[in-house]
Scaffold this motif. Structure first.
Motif, short mmCIF file in Angstrom:
data_model
loop_
_atom_site.label_atom_id
_atom_site.label_comp_id
_atom_site.label_asym_id
_atom_site.label_seq_id
_atom_site.Cartn_x
_atom_site.Cartn_y
_atom_site.Cartn_z
N ARG A 90 -4.45 -10.43 -18.87
CA ARG A 90 -3.43 -10.98 -17.98
C ARG A 90 -2.28 -11.60 -18.79
NH1 ARG A 90 -3.74 -15.97 -16.12
NH2 ARG A 90 -5.96 -16.11 -16.60
N LEU A 91 -2.62 -12.41 -19.78
CA LEU A 91 -1.57 -13.09 -20.55
C LEU A 91 -0.81 -12.10 -21.43
CD1 LEU A 91 -3.46 -16.39 -21.52
CD2 LEU A 91 -1.73 -16.06 -19.73
N ALA A 92 -1.53 -11.11 -21.97
CA ALA A 92 -0.85 -10.13 -22.85
C ALA A 92 0.14 -9.29 -22.04
CB ALA A 92 -1.88 -9.23 -23.52
N VAL A 93 -0.22 -8.91 -20.83
CA VAL A 93 0.70 -8.13 -19.98
C VAL A 93 1.95 -8.96 -19.68
CG1 VAL A 93 1.01 -7.17 -17.65
CG2 VAL A 93 -1.06 -6.62 -18.96
N LEU A 94 1.74 -10.21 -19.29
CA LEU A 94 2.89 -11.07 -18.99
C LEU A 94 3.81 -11.21 -20.21
CD1 LEU A 94 1.27 -14.08 -17.02
CD2 LEU A 94 2.95 -12.42 -16.13
N VAL A 102 3.12 -9.82 -29.49
CA VAL A 102 1.86 -10.43 -29.05
C VAL A 102 0.75 -10.23 -30.07
CG1 VAL A 102 0.09 -10.46 -27.24
CG2 VAL A 102 2.46 -9.99 -26.63
N VAL A 103 0.10 -11.33 -30.39
CA VAL A 103 -1.17 -11.28 -31.12
C VAL A 103 -2.23 -11.69 -30.11
CG1 VAL A 103 -2.56 -12.34 -32.94
CG2 VAL A 103 -0.14 -11.83 -33.35
N CYS A 104 -3.19 -10.80 -29.85
CA CYS A 104 -4.22 -11.12 -28.86
C CYS A 104 -5.59 -11.05 -29.52
CB CYS A 104 -4.15 -10.14 -27.69
SG CYS A 104 -5.38 -10.52 -26.41
N GLU A 105 -6.39 -12.06 -29.26
CA GLU A 105 -7.73 -12.07 -29.84
C GLU A 105 -8.58 -10.93 -29.27
OE1 GLU A 105 -9.49 -12.85 -32.08
OE2 GLU A 105 -8.47 -14.45 -33.12
N LYS A 106 -9.65 -10.61 -30.01
CA LYS A 106 -10.59 -9.61 -29.56
C LYS A 106 -11.65 -10.28 -28.72
CE LYS A 106 -13.85 -10.78 -31.37
NZ LYS A 106 -14.58 -12.06 -31.56
N PRO A 107 -12.36 -9.60 -27.83
CA PRO A 107 -12.07 -8.24 -27.40
C PRO A 107 -10.76 -8.21 -26.61
CG PRO A 107 -13.75 -9.23 -26.00
CD PRO A 107 -13.50 -10.19 -27.11
N LEU A 108 -9.97 -7.14 -26.81
CA LEU A 108 -8.65 -7.09 -26.19
C LEU A 108 -8.74 -7.32 -24.69
CD1 LEU A 108 -5.64 -6.49 -26.62
CD2 LEU A 108 -6.16 -4.06 -26.31
N THR A 109 -9.73 -6.69 -24.06
CA THR A 109 -9.96 -6.85 -22.62
C THR A 109 -11.47 -6.75 -22.41
OG1 THR A 109 -9.95 -4.50 -22.19
CG2 THR A 109 -7.82 -5.60 -22.08
N LEU A 118 -3.39 -1.50 -21.32
CA LEU A 118 -2.67 -2.53 -22.09
C LEU A 118 -2.11 -1.94 -23.39
CD1 LEU A 118 -1.76 -5.41 -22.51
CD2 LEU A 118 -4.10 -6.01 -23.17
N ALA A 119 -2.89 -1.09 -24.06
CA ALA A 119 -2.40 -0.48 -25.30
C ALA A 119 -1.20 0.41 -25.01
CB ALA A 119 -3.53 0.32 -25.97
N ALA A 120 -1.23 1.12 -23.87
CA ALA A 120 -0.09 1.98 -23.51
C ALA A 120 1.15 1.13 -23.22
CB ALA A 120 -0.46 2.83 -22.30
N LEU A 121 0.94 0.02 -22.52
CA LEU A 121 2.07 -0.88 -22.23
C LEU A 121 2.67 -1.41 -23.54
CD1 LEU A 121 3.70 -2.60 -20.13
CD2 LEU A 121 1.94 -4.36 -20.39
N ALA A 122 1.79 -1.76 -24.48
CA ALA A 122 2.28 -2.28 -25.77
C ALA A 122 3.08 -1.21 -26.49
CB ALA A 122 1.09 -2.73 -26.62
N ALA A 123 2.59 0.04 -26.48
CA ALA A 123 3.31 1.12 -27.17
C ALA A 123 4.69 1.32 -26.54
CB ALA A 123 2.49 2.40 -27.11
N ASP A 124 4.75 1.30 -25.21
CA ASP A 124 6.03 1.50 -24.52
C ASP A 124 7.00 0.34 -24.75
OD1 ASP A 124 5.13 3.83 -23.53
OD2 ASP A 124 4.68 3.08 -21.50
N SER A 125 6.44 -0.85 -24.99
CA SER A 125 7.30 -2.04 -25.09
C SER A 125 8.12 -2.06 -26.38
CB SER A 125 6.44 -3.32 -25.05
OG SER A 125 5.77 -3.48 -26.28
N GLY A 126 7.64 -1.35 -27.42
CA GLY A 126 8.33 -1.41 -28.70
C GLY A 126 8.13 -2.73 -29.43
N ARG A 127 7.31 -3.60 -28.89
CA ARG A 127 7.02 -4.88 -29.54
C ARG A 127 5.81 -4.72 -30.45
NH1 ARG A 127 11.53 -7.80 -29.07
NH2 ARG A 127 12.56 -6.52 -27.53
N VAL A 128 5.65 -5.66 -31.36
CA VAL A 128 4.46 -5.65 -32.19
C VAL A 128 3.31 -6.23 -31.38
CG1 VAL A 128 3.41 -6.66 -34.27
CG2 VAL A 128 5.74 -5.73 -34.34
N ALA A 129 2.19 -5.52 -31.36
CA ALA A 129 1.02 -5.95 -30.59
C ALA A 129 -0.20 -5.78 -31.49
CB ALA A 129 0.90 -5.11 -29.33
N ALA A 130 -0.74 -6.88 -31.96
CA ALA A 130 -1.78 -6.83 -33.00
C ALA A 130 -3.00 -7.65 -32.59
CB ALA A 130 -1.21 -7.38 -34.30
N VAL A 131 -4.14 -7.28 -33.14
CA VAL A 131 -5.41 -7.95 -32.84
C VAL A 131 -6.07 -8.34 -34.16
CG1 VAL A 131 -7.71 -7.63 -31.85
CG2 VAL A 131 -5.70 -6.76 -30.64
#
Ligand SMILES: NC(=O)c1ccc[n+]([C@@H]2O[C@H](COP(=O)([O-])OP(=O)(O)OC[C@H]3O[C@@H](n4cnc5c(N)ncnc54)[C@H](O)[C@@H]3O)[C@@H](O)[C@H]2O)c1
Length: 394
Positions: A90-94, A102-109, A118-131
Protein backbone atom coordinates in the motif's frame (compact mmCIF):
# COMPACT_ATOMS: atom_id res chain seq x y z
CA UNK A 1 13.36 9.30 -14.30
CA UNK A 2 16.84 8.92 -12.81
CA UNK A 3 18.70 12.22 -12.80
CA UNK A 4 21.21 12.77 -15.59
CA UNK A 5 24.77 11.76 -14.67
CA UNK A 6 26.59 14.74 -13.27
CA UNK A 7 23.36 16.46 -12.24
CA UNK A 8 23.36 17.82 -8.72
CA UNK A 9 19.73 16.74 -8.27
CA UNK A 10 20.76 13.24 -7.26
CA UNK A 11 23.62 14.14 -4.92
CA UNK A 12 23.13 12.24 -1.65
CA UNK A 13 23.11 15.52 0.25
CA UNK A 14 20.07 16.68 -1.76
CA UNK A 15 18.01 13.48 -1.50
CA UNK A 16 15.46 14.25 1.19
CA UNK A 17 14.66 10.92 2.75
CA UNK A 18 11.77 9.79 4.92
CA UNK A 19 11.44 6.55 6.86
CA UNK A 20 8.15 4.76 7.57
CA UNK A 21 8.54 2.54 10.63
CA UNK A 22 10.91 3.22 13.52
CA UNK A 23 11.48 -0.31 14.75
CA UNK A 24 14.63 -2.41 14.49
CA UNK A 25 15.21 -2.06 10.77
CA UNK A 26 13.91 1.52 10.46
CA UNK A 27 16.80 2.57 12.71
CA UNK A 28 19.27 0.60 10.60
CA UNK A 29 18.00 2.41 7.47
CA UNK A 30 18.30 5.73 9.28
CA UNK A 31 21.93 5.04 10.12
CA UNK A 32 22.71 3.97 6.54
CA UNK A 33 21.04 7.05 5.01
CA UNK A 34 22.89 9.37 7.37
CA UNK A 35 26.19 7.69 6.53
CA UNK A 36 25.50 8.49 2.85
CA UNK A 37 25.20 12.19 3.67
CA UNK A 38 21.49 12.41 2.78
CA UNK A 39 19.18 14.23 5.20
CA UNK A 40 16.47 12.22 6.97
CA UNK A 41 13.66 14.76 6.92
CA UNK A 42 10.78 12.71 8.28
CA UNK A 43 9.74 9.63 10.18
CA UNK A 44 6.40 7.91 10.82
CA UNK A 45 5.35 5.14 13.17
CA UNK A 46 2.22 3.19 14.09
CA UNK A 47 0.71 6.23 15.86
CA UNK A 48 1.41 10.00 15.80
CA UNK A 49 2.64 9.83 19.41
CA UNK A 50 5.14 7.09 18.59
CA UNK A 51 6.32 9.03 15.55
CA UNK A 52 6.99 12.06 17.78
CA UNK A 53 8.87 9.93 20.28
CA UNK A 54 10.96 8.38 17.52
CA UNK A 55 11.71 11.75 15.89
CA UNK A 56 12.87 13.16 19.22
CA UNK A 57 14.94 10.11 20.12
CA UNK A 58 16.58 9.87 16.71
CA UNK A 59 17.02 13.56 15.98
CA UNK A 60 14.75 13.58 12.92
CA UNK A 61 13.39 16.96 11.83
CA UNK A 62 9.73 16.03 11.42
CA UNK A 63 7.33 13.42 12.81
CA UNK A 64 4.50 12.66 10.40
CA UNK A 65 1.10 11.72 11.80
CA UNK A 66 0.63 9.08 9.13
CA UNK A 67 2.85 7.09 6.80
CA UNK A 68 0.41 7.81 3.97
CA UNK A 69 0.90 11.57 4.35
CA UNK A 70 4.66 11.17 4.59
CA UNK A 71 5.21 8.99 1.51
CA UNK A 72 3.24 11.45 -0.65
CA UNK A 73 4.69 14.64 0.87
CA UNK A 74 6.15 17.24 -1.54
CA UNK A 75 9.09 17.61 0.84
CA UNK A 76 10.36 14.07 0.34
CA UNK A 77 12.39 12.56 -2.55
CA UNK A 78 13.14 9.03 -1.29
CA UNK A 79 10.90 6.89 0.89
CA UNK A 80 12.09 3.91 2.95
CA UNK A 81 9.29 1.52 3.96
CA UNK A 82 10.26 -0.31 7.15
CA UNK A 83 6.84 -1.26 8.50
CA UNK A 84 5.37 -4.70 9.16
CA UNK A 85 4.83 -6.63 5.93
CA UNK A 86 1.12 -6.00 5.38
CA UNK A 87 1.69 -2.25 4.87
CA UNK A 88 4.50 -2.54 2.29
CA UNK A 89 2.47 -2.74 -0.92
CA UNK A 90 0.00 0.00 0.00
CA UNK A 91 2.70 2.50 0.97
CA UNK A 92 4.95 1.62 -1.98
CA UNK A 93 2.10 2.18 -4.46
CA UNK A 94 1.28 5.56 -2.91
CA UNK A 95 4.93 6.61 -2.94
CA UNK A 96 5.57 5.56 -6.56
CA UNK A 97 2.40 7.29 -7.75
CA UNK A 98 3.59 10.43 -5.95
CA UNK A 99 6.86 10.23 -7.91
CA UNK A 100 9.13 9.10 -5.08
CA UNK A 101 12.08 6.76 -5.28
CA UNK A 102 11.26 3.84 -3.01
CA UNK A 103 13.23 1.48 -0.82
CA UNK A 104 10.84 -1.16 0.49
CA UNK A 105 11.68 -3.86 2.98
CA UNK A 106 11.22 -7.52 2.17
CA UNK A 107 8.97 -9.36 1.66
CA UNK A 108 7.88 -6.84 -0.97
CA UNK A 109 4.25 -7.93 -0.55
CA UNK A 110 2.37 -10.80 1.04
CA UNK A 111 1.15 -12.27 -2.30
CA UNK A 112 2.86 -12.98 -5.60
CA UNK A 113 0.13 -11.31 -7.66
CA UNK A 114 0.50 -8.10 -5.69
CA UNK A 115 4.29 -8.28 -6.01
CA UNK A 116 4.06 -8.60 -9.80
CA UNK A 117 1.70 -5.65 -10.04
CA UNK A 118 3.93 -3.53 -7.81
CA UNK A 119 7.10 -4.43 -9.74
CA UNK A 120 5.34 -3.46 -13.00
CA UNK A 121 4.23 -0.15 -11.50
CA UNK A 122 7.81 0.52 -10.37
CA UNK A 123 9.17 -0.25 -13.86
CA UNK A 124 6.63 2.10 -15.48
CA UNK A 125 7.34 4.86 -12.96
CA UNK A 126 10.97 5.29 -14.01
CA UNK A 127 11.84 5.74 -10.33
CA UNK A 128 14.40 3.71 -8.44
CA UNK A 129 12.66 0.91 -6.55
CA UNK A 130 14.96 -1.25 -4.45
CA UNK A 131 14.68 -3.90 -1.75
CA UNK A 132 17.41 -4.43 0.85
CA UNK A 133 18.58 -7.95 0.20
CA UNK A 134 21.71 -6.55 1.77
CA UNK A 135 23.75 -9.72 2.21
CA UNK A 136 24.77 -9.15 -1.43
CA UNK A 137 26.85 -6.28 -0.05
CA UNK A 138 29.22 -8.35 2.10
CA UNK A 139 32.60 -8.01 0.39
CA UNK A 140 33.41 -11.72 0.75
CA UNK A 141 30.03 -12.72 -0.71
CA UNK A 142 30.85 -10.44 -3.64
CA UNK A 143 34.24 -12.19 -3.83
CA UNK A 144 32.47 -15.56 -4.08
CA UNK A 145 30.35 -14.22 -6.94
CA UNK A 146 33.43 -12.90 -8.75
CA UNK A 147 35.10 -16.32 -8.47
CA UNK A 148 32.03 -18.03 -9.93
CA UNK A 149 31.68 -15.51 -12.77
CA UNK A 150 35.36 -15.55 -13.78
CA UNK A 151 35.43 -19.36 -13.86
CA UNK A 152 37.78 -19.97 -10.93
CA UNK A 153 35.11 -22.07 -9.20
CA UNK A 154 34.31 -24.09 -12.34
CA UNK A 155 30.82 -25.19 -13.30
CA UNK A 156 28.49 -24.95 -10.33
CA UNK A 157 27.20 -28.37 -9.30
CA UNK A 158 25.76 -28.11 -5.79
CA UNK A 159 24.29 -25.26 -3.74
CA UNK A 160 23.59 -25.89 -0.09
CA UNK A 161 23.33 -24.26 3.27
CA UNK A 162 21.01 -22.86 5.86
CA UNK A 163 19.61 -19.75 7.47
CA UNK A 164 18.95 -20.42 11.16
CA UNK A 165 17.70 -18.23 14.01
CA UNK A 166 16.43 -19.05 17.51
CA UNK A 167 14.35 -16.06 18.57
CA UNK A 168 11.02 -17.87 18.08
CA UNK A 169 12.08 -21.21 19.54
CA UNK A 170 10.31 -20.97 22.93
CA UNK A 171 6.53 -21.50 23.23
CA UNK A 172 6.04 -17.97 24.59
CA UNK A 173 8.06 -16.24 21.85
CA UNK A 174 5.91 -14.16 19.56
CA UNK A 175 5.89 -11.11 17.30
CA UNK A 176 3.70 -9.58 14.59
CA UNK A 177 5.51 -11.84 12.08
CA UNK A 178 3.79 -14.90 13.63
CA UNK A 179 0.37 -13.59 12.56
CA UNK A 180 -0.49 -14.55 8.98
CA UNK A 181 -2.48 -11.35 8.45
CA UNK A 182 0.25 -8.90 9.46
CA UNK A 183 3.23 -11.00 8.44
CA UNK A 184 1.76 -12.80 5.42
CA UNK A 185 1.13 -16.50 4.81
CA UNK A 186 4.82 -17.43 5.06
CA UNK A 187 7.03 -16.46 7.97
CA UNK A 188 10.39 -18.26 8.15
CA UNK A 189 10.79 -18.52 4.40
CA UNK A 190 9.52 -15.03 3.55
CA UNK A 191 11.47 -13.48 6.41
CA UNK A 192 14.87 -15.15 6.05
CA UNK A 193 14.74 -17.97 3.46
CA UNK A 194 14.20 -15.30 0.80
CA UNK A 195 17.49 -13.65 1.84
CA UNK A 196 19.38 -16.95 1.38
CA UNK A 197 17.83 -17.64 -2.03
CA UNK A 198 18.40 -14.10 -3.27
CA UNK A 199 22.02 -14.24 -2.13
CA UNK A 200 22.81 -17.63 -3.61
CA UNK A 201 21.09 -16.83 -6.91
CA UNK A 202 23.05 -13.56 -7.01
CA UNK A 203 26.37 -15.23 -6.25
CA UNK A 204 25.95 -18.02 -8.81
CA UNK A 205 23.74 -16.53 -11.53
CA UNK A 206 21.62 -19.68 -11.26
CA UNK A 207 17.87 -19.49 -10.72
CA UNK A 208 15.93 -21.98 -8.65
CA UNK A 209 13.74 -23.64 -11.27
CA UNK A 210 11.82 -26.29 -9.34
CA UNK A 211 11.63 -27.43 -5.76
CA UNK A 212 10.04 -29.62 -3.15
CA UNK A 213 9.57 -28.36 0.40
CA UNK A 214 8.44 -29.48 3.83
CA UNK A 215 7.43 -27.02 6.52
CA UNK A 216 7.09 -27.30 10.27
CA UNK A 217 5.07 -25.21 12.71
CA UNK A 218 5.52 -25.74 16.44
CA UNK A 219 2.92 -25.01 19.14
CA UNK A 220 3.56 -21.42 20.09
CA UNK A 221 1.38 -20.79 23.13
CA UNK A 222 -0.63 -22.87 25.56
CA UNK A 223 -4.32 -22.91 26.33
CA UNK A 224 -3.85 -20.36 29.14
CA UNK A 225 -4.78 -17.29 27.15
CA UNK A 226 -3.10 -15.07 24.56
CA UNK A 227 0.62 -15.34 23.91
CA UNK A 228 3.04 -13.27 25.97
CA UNK A 229 4.08 -10.23 23.96
CA UNK A 230 7.45 -8.57 23.53
CA UNK A 231 6.35 -5.03 22.76
CA UNK A 232 4.30 -2.50 24.72
CA UNK A 233 1.43 -0.22 23.66
CA UNK A 234 -0.45 -0.48 20.37
CA UNK A 235 1.99 -3.00 18.99
CA UNK A 236 1.29 -5.28 21.96
CA UNK A 237 -2.44 -4.96 21.37
CA UNK A 238 -1.96 -5.83 17.75
CA UNK A 239 0.12 -8.84 18.66
CA UNK A 240 -2.40 -10.01 21.24
CA UNK A 241 -5.19 -9.57 18.68
CA UNK A 242 -3.28 -12.02 16.52
CA UNK A 243 -3.77 -14.82 19.02
CA UNK A 244 -5.80 -17.60 17.47
CA UNK A 245 -5.15 -16.49 13.90
CA UNK A 246 -3.51 -18.96 11.51
CA UNK A 247 0.08 -19.62 12.50
CA UNK A 248 2.89 -19.42 9.97
CA UNK A 249 5.75 -21.86 9.43
CA UNK A 250 8.71 -21.93 11.82
CA UNK A 251 10.97 -23.98 9.56
CA UNK A 252 11.30 -25.06 5.94
CA UNK A 253 13.49 -27.70 4.36
CA UNK A 254 13.89 -27.55 0.64
CA UNK A 255 15.41 -29.54 -2.22
CA UNK A 256 15.75 -27.75 -5.54
CA UNK A 257 17.15 -27.81 -9.07
CA UNK A 258 18.41 -24.73 -10.89
CA UNK A 259 17.89 -23.56 -14.46
CA UNK A 260 21.54 -24.45 -15.18
CA UNK A 261 21.46 -28.01 -13.91
CA UNK A 262 22.79 -27.64 -10.37
CA UNK A 263 20.98 -29.18 -7.41
CA UNK A 264 20.53 -27.70 -3.97
CA UNK A 265 19.35 -28.15 -0.39
CA UNK A 266 18.39 -25.49 2.14
CA UNK A 267 17.23 -25.48 5.76
CA UNK A 268 15.50 -22.34 7.06
CA UNK A 269 14.52 -22.12 10.71
CA UNK A 270 13.60 -19.63 13.42
CA UNK A 271 13.54 -22.37 16.07
CA UNK A 272 17.18 -23.51 16.18
CA UNK A 273 18.45 -22.87 19.74
CA UNK A 274 21.72 -20.98 19.84
CA UNK A 275 21.65 -19.91 16.21
CA UNK A 276 21.23 -16.13 16.14
CA UNK A 277 21.53 -15.19 12.48
CA UNK A 278 23.38 -18.10 10.93
CA UNK A 279 23.19 -17.50 7.18
CA UNK A 280 25.70 -19.92 5.66
CA UNK A 281 26.02 -21.16 2.09
CA UNK A 282 28.35 -23.32 0.05
CA UNK A 283 28.69 -23.40 -3.71
CA UNK A 284 30.46 -26.52 -4.96
CA UNK A 285 32.01 -25.93 -8.36
CA UNK A 286 33.96 -28.34 -10.54
CA UNK A 287 37.29 -26.79 -9.42
CA UNK A 288 36.68 -25.23 -6.03
CA UNK A 289 33.97 -24.93 -3.43
CA UNK A 290 33.21 -21.55 -1.86
CA UNK A 291 31.58 -21.17 1.57
CA UNK A 292 30.44 -17.94 3.23
CA UNK A 293 29.24 -17.44 6.80
CA UNK A 294 27.36 -14.19 7.46
CA UNK A 295 28.28 -14.30 11.16
CA UNK A 296 31.99 -14.49 10.28
CA UNK A 297 32.03 -12.40 7.12
CA UNK A 298 35.67 -11.39 7.00
CA UNK A 299 36.82 -14.51 5.17
CA UNK A 300 35.73 -16.99 2.53
CA UNK A 301 36.38 -20.73 2.53
CA UNK A 302 37.89 -21.90 -0.76
CA UNK A 303 38.09 -25.68 -0.94
CA UNK A 304 39.98 -27.72 -3.50
CA UNK A 305 41.46 -31.19 -4.03
CA UNK A 306 44.77 -29.52 -3.23
CA UNK A 307 45.19 -27.11 -0.37
CA UNK A 308 42.11 -25.42 1.14
CA UNK A 309 42.43 -21.68 1.75
CA UNK A 310 40.48 -19.02 3.65
CA UNK A 311 41.29 -15.67 2.01
CA UNK A 312 40.70 -12.71 4.31
CA UNK A 313 38.99 -9.48 3.36
CA UNK A 314 42.04 -7.49 2.24
CA UNK A 315 40.99 -4.93 -0.40
CA UNK A 316 44.26 -5.11 -2.38
CA UNK A 317 43.80 -8.86 -2.88
CA UNK A 318 40.10 -8.92 -3.72
CA UNK A 319 38.26 -8.86 -7.04
CA UNK A 320 37.17 -5.32 -8.03
CA UNK A 321 33.50 -5.97 -7.17
CA UNK A 322 34.49 -7.02 -3.64
CA UNK A 323 37.19 -4.37 -3.18
CA UNK A 324 34.59 -1.68 -4.05
CA UNK A 325 32.56 -2.72 -0.97
CA UNK A 326 35.56 -2.95 1.30
CA UNK A 327 35.60 0.52 2.79
CA UNK A 328 38.16 -0.08 5.54
CA UNK A 329 41.45 -2.01 5.41
CA UNK A 330 41.54 -5.69 6.28
CA UNK A 331 41.65 -6.45 9.99
CA UNK A 332 39.03 -3.78 10.73
CA UNK A 333 35.88 -5.94 10.79
CA UNK A 334 32.96 -4.96 8.58
CA UNK A 335 29.42 -6.27 8.96
CA UNK A 336 25.67 -5.90 8.56
CA UNK A 337 25.50 -2.11 9.05
CA UNK A 338 28.19 -1.65 6.42
CA UNK A 339 26.12 -3.73 3.99
CA UNK A 340 23.18 -1.40 4.55
CA UNK A 341 25.38 1.67 4.00
CA UNK A 342 26.71 0.20 0.73
CA UNK A 343 23.16 -0.63 -0.36
CA UNK A 344 21.99 2.95 0.25
CA UNK A 345 25.03 4.29 -1.64
CA UNK A 346 23.92 2.14 -4.59
CA UNK A 347 20.32 3.39 -4.31
CA UNK A 348 21.65 6.93 -4.62
CA UNK A 349 23.96 5.95 -7.50
CA UNK A 350 20.93 4.47 -9.27
CA UNK A 351 19.04 7.75 -8.78
CA UNK A 352 21.97 9.68 -10.25
CA UNK A 353 22.45 7.11 -13.00
CA UNK A 354 26.16 6.66 -12.25
CA UNK A 355 26.27 3.14 -10.83
CA UNK A 356 28.90 0.57 -11.82
CA UNK A 357 26.64 -1.55 -14.08
CA UNK A 358 25.04 -1.27 -17.52
CA UNK A 359 23.53 2.14 -18.22
CA UNK A 360 24.69 3.49 -14.87
CA UNK A 361 22.60 1.01 -12.94
CA UNK A 362 24.49 -0.42 -9.94
CA UNK A 363 25.16 -4.08 -10.75
CA UNK A 364 24.42 -5.41 -7.26
CA UNK A 365 21.28 -3.38 -6.50
CA UNK A 366 18.30 -5.67 -5.67
CA UNK A 367 15.19 -4.32 -7.37
CA UNK A 368 11.44 -4.77 -7.00
CA UNK A 369 11.72 -7.38 -9.80
CA UNK A 370 14.18 -9.40 -7.70
CA UNK A 371 11.94 -9.07 -4.67
CA UNK A 372 8.83 -10.05 -6.63
CA UNK A 373 10.69 -13.17 -7.73
CA UNK A 374 11.35 -14.02 -4.07
CA UNK A 375 7.64 -13.61 -3.26
CA UNK A 376 6.81 -16.03 -6.12
CA UNK A 377 9.42 -18.46 -4.82
CA UNK A 378 7.88 -18.19 -1.35
CA UNK A 379 4.43 -19.04 -2.71
CA UNK A 380 5.90 -22.01 -4.57
CA UNK A 381 7.47 -23.27 -1.34
CA UNK A 382 4.14 -23.09 0.49
CA UNK A 383 2.31 -24.77 -2.44
CA UNK A 384 4.85 -27.56 -2.58
CA UNK A 385 4.64 -28.21 1.16
CA UNK A 386 0.83 -28.16 1.13
CA UNK A 387 0.60 -30.51 -1.85
CA UNK A 388 3.64 -32.66 -0.98
CA UNK A 389 4.96 -32.44 -4.52
CA UNK A 390 7.65 -30.90 -6.75
CA UNK A 391 6.66 -27.51 -8.14
CA UNK A 392 8.11 -25.33 -10.89
CA UNK A 393 8.89 -21.74 -9.98
CA UNK A 394 6.88 -19.75 -12.50
N1 LIG B 1 16.48 -6.51 5.08
C1 LIG B 1 16.70 -6.99 6.29
O1 LIG B 1 17.79 -7.47 6.59
C2 LIG B 1 15.59 -6.94 7.32
C3 LIG B 1 15.88 -7.19 8.66
C4 LIG B 1 14.84 -7.08 9.60
C5 LIG B 1 13.57 -6.72 9.19
N2 LIG B 1 13.31 -6.53 7.87
C6 LIG B 1 11.95 -6.17 7.42
O2 LIG B 1 11.65 -4.87 7.93
C7 LIG B 1 10.28 -4.77 8.28
C8 LIG B 1 10.18 -4.30 9.73
O3 LIG B 1 10.80 -5.24 10.55
P1 LIG B 1 11.38 -4.84 12.01
O4 LIG B 1 12.23 -5.99 12.44
O5 LIG B 1 11.96 -3.48 11.99
O6 LIG B 1 10.04 -4.85 12.86
P2 LIG B 1 9.75 -4.03 14.20
O7 LIG B 1 8.56 -4.65 14.81
O8 LIG B 1 11.01 -3.89 15.00
O9 LIG B 1 9.40 -2.58 13.66
C9 LIG B 1 8.26 -2.28 12.87
C10 LIG B 1 7.81 -0.89 13.30
O10 LIG B 1 6.81 -0.43 12.39
C11 LIG B 1 5.84 0.29 13.16
N3 LIG B 1 4.61 0.39 12.35
C12 LIG B 1 3.53 -0.42 12.33
N4 LIG B 1 2.62 0.01 11.41
C13 LIG B 1 3.17 1.14 10.86
C14 LIG B 1 2.74 2.06 9.87
N5 LIG B 1 1.58 1.93 9.21
N6 LIG B 1 3.56 3.11 9.56
C15 LIG B 1 4.74 3.29 10.18
N7 LIG B 1 5.19 2.43 11.13
C16 LIG B 1 4.43 1.39 11.46
C17 LIG B 1 5.71 -0.50 14.44
O11 LIG B 1 5.20 0.26 15.48
C18 LIG B 1 7.17 -0.90 14.69
O12 LIG B 1 7.84 0.06 15.47
C19 LIG B 1 9.67 -6.15 8.01
O13 LIG B 1 9.03 -6.12 6.77
C20 LIG B 1 10.86 -7.08 7.97
O14 LIG B 1 10.67 -8.20 7.12
C21 LIG B 1 14.30 -6.63 6.95
Amino acid sequence: MPSAPGSTAGRSSSLRTAIAGAGMIGRVHLDAVRRSGAPVVGISASTPARAKEAAAALGVERAFDSSEAMVTSDDVDVVHICTPNDAHARLAVLALRAGKHVVCEKPLTTSADAAGTLAALAADSGRVAAVPFVYRYHPMAAEARARVLDGRAGDVRLLHGHYLQDWLSLPGDTNWRVDAVTGGPSRAFADIGSHWCDLVEWVTGHRIADLTAVTQTVPRHGADGPPPVRAAGPEAQRQAAGAGRPATEDAVQLLFRTDQGATGALTVSQISPGRKNRLWFEVDGARTSLAFDQENPESLFVGSRGENTTPLREPALLSPAAARLSTVPGGHPMGYLDCFAAFVRDVHAAIRGDGDGDGGRPAALPTFDDAARMVRLTETVLDSAAQRSWKEVS
